[in-house]
Write a protein that holds these residues in place. Structure first.
Motif, PDB file in Angstrom:
ATOM      1  N   LEU A  88       0.810  -1.217   0.000  1.00 41.29           N
ATOM      2  CA  LEU A  88       0.000   0.000   0.000  1.00 41.29           C
ATOM      3  C   LEU A  88       0.847   1.273   0.000  1.00 41.29           C
ATOM      4  N   ARG A  89       2.162   1.126   0.040  1.00 43.24           N
ATOM      5  CA  ARG A  89       3.089   2.259  -0.047  1.00 43.24           C
ATOM      6  C   ARG A  89       2.896   3.270   1.090  1.00 43.24           C
ATOM      7  N   PHE A  90       2.537   2.779   2.276  1.00 43.71           N
ATOM      8  CA  PHE A  90       2.421   3.673   3.425  1.00 43.71           C
ATOM      9  C   PHE A  90       3.817   4.005   3.955  1.00 43.71           C
ATOM     10  N   PRO A  91       4.030   5.218   4.430  1.00 48.66           N
ATOM     11  CA  PRO A  91       5.289   5.517   5.122  1.00 48.66           C
ATOM     12  C   PRO A  91       5.451   4.623   6.344  1.00 48.66           C
ATOM     13  N   ASN A  92       6.687   4.385   6.712  1.00 53.75           N
ATOM     14  CA  ASN A  92       6.958   3.442   7.788  1.00 53.75           C
ATOM     15  C   ASN A  92       6.257   3.841   9.083  1.00 53.75           C
ATOM     16  N   ALA A  93       6.361   5.117   9.476  1.00 55.17           N
ATOM     17  CA  ALA A  93       5.738   5.560  10.732  1.00 55.17           C
ATOM     18  C   ALA A  93       4.223   5.386  10.695  1.00 55.17           C
ATOM     19  N   LEU A  94       3.605   5.694   9.551  1.00 51.96           N
ATOM     20  CA  LEU A  94       2.150   5.544   9.430  1.00 51.96           C
ATOM     21  C   LEU A  94       1.749   4.070   9.465  1.00 51.96           C
ATOM     22  N   ALA A  95       2.502   3.219   8.781  1.00 51.62           N
ATOM     23  CA  ALA A  95       2.202   1.786   8.766  1.00 51.62           C
ATOM     24  C   ALA A  95       2.305   1.187  10.164  1.00 51.62           C
ATOM     25  N   VAL A  96       3.347   1.576  10.896  1.00 54.31           N
ATOM     26  CA  VAL A  96       3.510   1.076  12.265  1.00 54.31           C
ATOM     27  C   VAL A  96       2.395   1.590  13.161  1.00 54.31           C
ATOM     28  N   SER A  97       2.042   2.862  13.018  1.00 56.49           N
ATOM     29  CA  SER A  97       0.981   3.444  13.856  1.00 56.49           C
ATOM     30  C   SER A  97      -0.353   2.743  13.625  1.00 56.49           C
ATOM     31  N   ILE A  98      -0.711   2.512  12.368  1.00 55.25           N
ATOM     32  CA  ILE A  98      -1.975   1.840  12.053  1.00 55.25           C
ATOM     33  C   ILE A  98      -1.978   0.411  12.594  1.00 55.25           C
ATOM     34  N   THR A  99      -0.853  -0.286  12.434  1.00 59.13           N
ATOM     35  CA  THR A  99      -0.779  -1.672  12.891  1.00 59.13           C
ATOM     36  C   THR A  99      -0.940  -1.777  14.400  1.00 59.13           C
ATOM     37  N   VAL A 100      -0.203  -0.957  15.137  1.00 61.05           N
ATOM     38  CA  VAL A 100      -0.290  -0.997  16.606  1.00 61.05           C
ATOM     39  C   VAL A 100      -1.674  -0.562  17.071  1.00 61.05           C
ATOM     40  N   LEU A 101      -2.254   0.443  16.405  1.00 61.97           N
ATOM     41  CA  LEU A 101      -3.601   0.898  16.772  1.00 61.97           C
ATOM     42  C   LEU A 101      -4.636  -0.201  16.570  1.00 61.97           C
ATOM     43  N   LEU A 102      -4.560  -0.900  15.437  1.00 62.41           N
ATOM     44  CA  LEU A 102      -5.483  -2.011  15.189  1.00 62.41           C
ATOM     45  C   LEU A 102      -5.308  -3.113  16.223  1.00 62.41           C
ATOM     46  N   PHE A 103      -4.065  -3.394  16.595  1.00 62.44           N
ATOM     47  CA  PHE A 103      -3.787  -4.422  17.591  1.00 62.44           C
ATOM     48  C   PHE A 103      -4.383  -4.040  18.947  1.00 62.44           C
ATOM     49  N   VAL A 104      -4.194  -2.779  19.353  1.00 62.63           N
ATOM     50  CA  VAL A 104      -4.737  -2.315  20.638  1.00 62.63           C
ATOM     51  C   VAL A 104      -6.258  -2.354  20.616  1.00 62.63           C
ATOM     52  N   LEU A 105      -6.865  -1.924  19.505  1.00 61.20           N
ATOM     53  CA  LEU A 105      -8.324  -1.952  19.402  1.00 61.20           C
ATOM     54  C   LEU A 105      -8.870  -3.374  19.454  1.00 61.20           C
ATOM     55  N   PHE A 106      -8.122  -4.316  18.851  1.00 61.52           N
ATOM     56  CA  PHE A 106      -8.548  -5.714  18.906  1.00 61.52           C
ATOM     57  C   PHE A 106      -8.537  -6.237  20.341  1.00 61.52           C
ATOM     58  N   ILE A 107      -7.485  -5.922  21.077  1.00 57.97           N
ATOM     59  CA  ILE A 107      -7.403  -6.353  22.483  1.00 57.97           C
ATOM     60  C   ILE A 107      -8.499  -5.695  23.306  1.00 57.97           C
ATOM     61  N   LEU A 108      -8.707  -4.397  23.093  1.00 59.48           N
ATOM     62  CA  LEU A 108      -9.754  -3.693  23.837  1.00 59.48           C
ATOM     63  C   LEU A 108     -11.139  -4.246  23.506  1.00 59.48           C
ATOM     64  N   GLY A 109     -11.333  -4.666  22.254  1.00 58.43           N
ATOM     65  CA  GLY A 109     -12.614  -5.263  21.877  1.00 58.43           C
ATOM     66  C   GLY A 109     -12.883  -6.555  22.634  1.00 58.43           C
ATOM     67  N   ILE A 110     -11.863  -7.393  22.753  1.00 65.32           N
ATOM     68  CA  ILE A 110     -12.024  -8.635  23.514  1.00 65.32           C
ATOM     69  C   ILE A 110     -12.321  -8.331  24.977  1.00 65.32           C
ATOM     70  N   LEU A 111     -11.581  -7.377  25.558  1.00 69.23           N
ATOM     71  CA  LEU A 111     -11.804  -7.020  26.960  1.00 69.23           C
ATOM     72  C   LEU A 111     -13.187  -6.423  27.170  1.00 69.23           C
ATOM     73  N   ALA A 112     -13.660  -5.623  26.199  1.00 71.42           N
ATOM     74  CA  ALA A 112     -14.997  -5.036  26.314  1.00 71.42           C
ATOM     75  C   ALA A 112     -16.072  -6.111  26.289  1.00 71.42           C
ATOM     76  N   PHE A 113     -15.904  -7.103  25.413  1.00 71.66           N
ATOM     77  CA  PHE A 113     -16.878  -8.197  25.346  1.00 71.66           C
ATOM     78  C   PHE A 113     -16.902  -8.968  26.662  1.00 71.66           C
ATOM     79  N   ILE A 114     -15.704  -9.264  27.194  1.00 74.15           N
ATOM     80  CA  ILE A 114     -15.633  -9.997  28.459  1.00 74.15           C
ATOM     81  C   ILE A 114     -16.267  -9.177  29.584  1.00 74.15           C
ATOM     82  N   SER A 115     -15.984  -7.871  29.627  1.00 73.56           N
ATOM     83  CA  SER A 115     -16.555  -7.011  30.673  1.00 73.56           C
ATOM     84  C   SER A 115     -18.078  -6.957  30.576  1.00 73.56           C
ATOM     85  N   TYR A 116     -18.583  -6.890  29.343  1.00 71.64           N
ATOM     86  CA  TYR A 116     -20.036  -6.851  29.144  1.00 71.64           C
ATOM     87  C   TYR A 116     -20.676  -8.137  29.649  1.00 71.64           C
ATOM     88  N   GLN A 117     -20.057  -9.261  29.349  1.00 71.09           N
ATOM     89  CA  GLN A 117     -20.605 -10.534  29.798  1.00 71.09           C
ATOM     90  C   GLN A 117     -20.497 -10.683  31.316  1.00 71.09           C
TER      91      GLN A 117
END
Length: 391
Positions: free
Chosen positions: A58-87
């Motif tokens: 996708l020709r993203f700059p390195n800093a942008l690619a890393v930022s998006i990847t880490v953000l998606l990873f954190v959101l995925f973890i938070l999503g799992i924790l939110a589901f567990i908290s809701y249950q």
């Protein structure tokens, strides 16, 4: 001219053991710093293909690619924790029912003890009161330590995404640093070691994720058929806790037992919960782990158990989780260094089919050879006349 100094075996062995002990001691003293960094390193290696895809495709700059990847990873973890908290919030509404069922369950246990072990209800209650009183006293003394530990844990959890981002951002910088530590003739071997470490860590973490998903599915199905209300939540919790060697499944079983009391204290349900956990662990240990985990990391069970115990003694649950990937990295390094290759072989799971000791007269010392059939062949004039068929 070769200036390499050949030291005797006992000196090389002493240096190796002293180095291992020193590194372990340094790791123990600095575990609060090293543990988050090592966990971030594992996550960074796992996320590296996503960063590479964003960079190259996708020709993203390195800093942008890393930022998006880490953000998606954190959101995925938070999503799992939110589901567990809701249950869990739904389970919290049943706490009153759980308390009543616990009391009924304890009453049944007390009657069983009184009938079979002739211990009166008064003696049992007196013992429980004494234990509770001592626990309260010790609990008051350890409140400060517990709060400090919780604070440190929250700080480490906050630092892990930051470390992951920085490791991914400066990954080429770190590799260039390693190349400056070694002469040019060792760069090919260094490249091979780094490639093997990346492959081993990625395969191990991906294997753990697959194992976690399968354990969650199997546990959820089992709990559904025995009539547990929150079977999906408990299956996910079991899969996550199963990542912690040995004690994780015990914690998951206890939580499942408590959740089962939202329905009924019937002993058959409790036995069903125990049966589901036992069956899932049998499937996990005998099918999933050999097929998914052991094929990714070539570490034998003996070294794995010792490593997990040492990791737990040094850094608790985090140390137990990190033990296997650290051992895998050490094995890769040992295999590439001639003087440490025997230690790498010791850690591996490549069992020889046969060890043959041959008696050859008029020779001064032994020589070691490995033939194409996978047999380790040792020749020595002062060992045994007969072959040792299998070890």
């Amino acid at each position: 001219m070769n200036n390499t100094i050949k030291y005797p075996f006992y000196i090389r062995l002493s240096f190796t053991l002293i180095s291992i002990i020193s590194i372990t001691y340094i790791f123990y003293m600095g575990k609060d710093v090293f543990i988050p960094v090592l966990l971030a390193f594992l996550f960074a290696v796992l996320l590296l293909p996503i960063v590479s895809f964003l960079n190259s495709k996708l020709r993203f700059p390195n800093a942008l690619a890393v930022s998006i990847t880490v953000l998606l990873f954190v959101l995925f973890i938070l999503g799992i924790l939110a589901f567990i908290s809701y249950q869990i919030s739904d389970i919290a509404s049943d706490f009153e029912k759980i308390g009543k069922n616990i009391n009924l369950f304890i009453t049944d246990i007390q009657r069983f003890i009184r009938t079979n072990f002739q211990v009166s209800l008064w003696e049992q209650r007196k013992y429980i009161e004494d234990v509770t009183e001592n626990s309260v006293k010790k609990g008051k003394e350890s409140i400060g330590t517990t709060l400090l530990s919780v604070t440190d844990t929250l700080m480490s959890i906050t630092l892990i995404p930051i470390y992951t981002f920085l490791i991914l951002l400066y990954r080429k910088h770190f590799v260039l640093f390693l190349t400056k530590l070694f002469r040019a003739e060792f760069h090919e071997k260094l490249q091979s070691i780094l490639a093997q470490i990346k492959s081993a860590v990625q395969n191990y973490i991906s294997g753990l994720i697959i194992e976690m998903i399968l354990v969650s599915i199997l546990t959820s199905i089992g709990l559904y058929f025995i009539g547990i209300q929150y079977y999906i939540l408990l299956g996910i919790i079991t899969g996550i806790l199963n990542l912690i060697p040995y004690i994780g499944i015990l914690i998951a079983g206890f939580l499942t037992f408590l959740a089962s009391l939202t329905g009924t204290p019937d002993l058959s349900i409790i036995l069903g919960v125990v049966g589901v956990n036992v069956v899932v662990q049998i499937i996990d240990n005998n099918i999933l782990v050999p097929l998914i985990i052991n094929t990714k990391v070539q570490i034998n069970a003996f070294v794995s158990i010792i490593g997990i115990i040492i990791g737990g003694a040094i850094a608790g649950i985090s140390g137990m989780f990190l033990a296997i990937p650290i051992l895998a990295v050490l094995k890769i390094v040992f295999d590439q260094i001639e003087t440490l290759e025997p230690w790498g072989y010791l850690m591996g799971d490549n069992l020889p089919k046969k060890i043959i000791w041959e008696n050859k007269k008029d020779t001064n010392y032994s020589s070691k050879k490995t033939n194409n059939s996978g047999e380790n062949k040792l020749t020595d004039d002062m060992v045994f006349e007969n072959d040792i068929e299998q070890v």
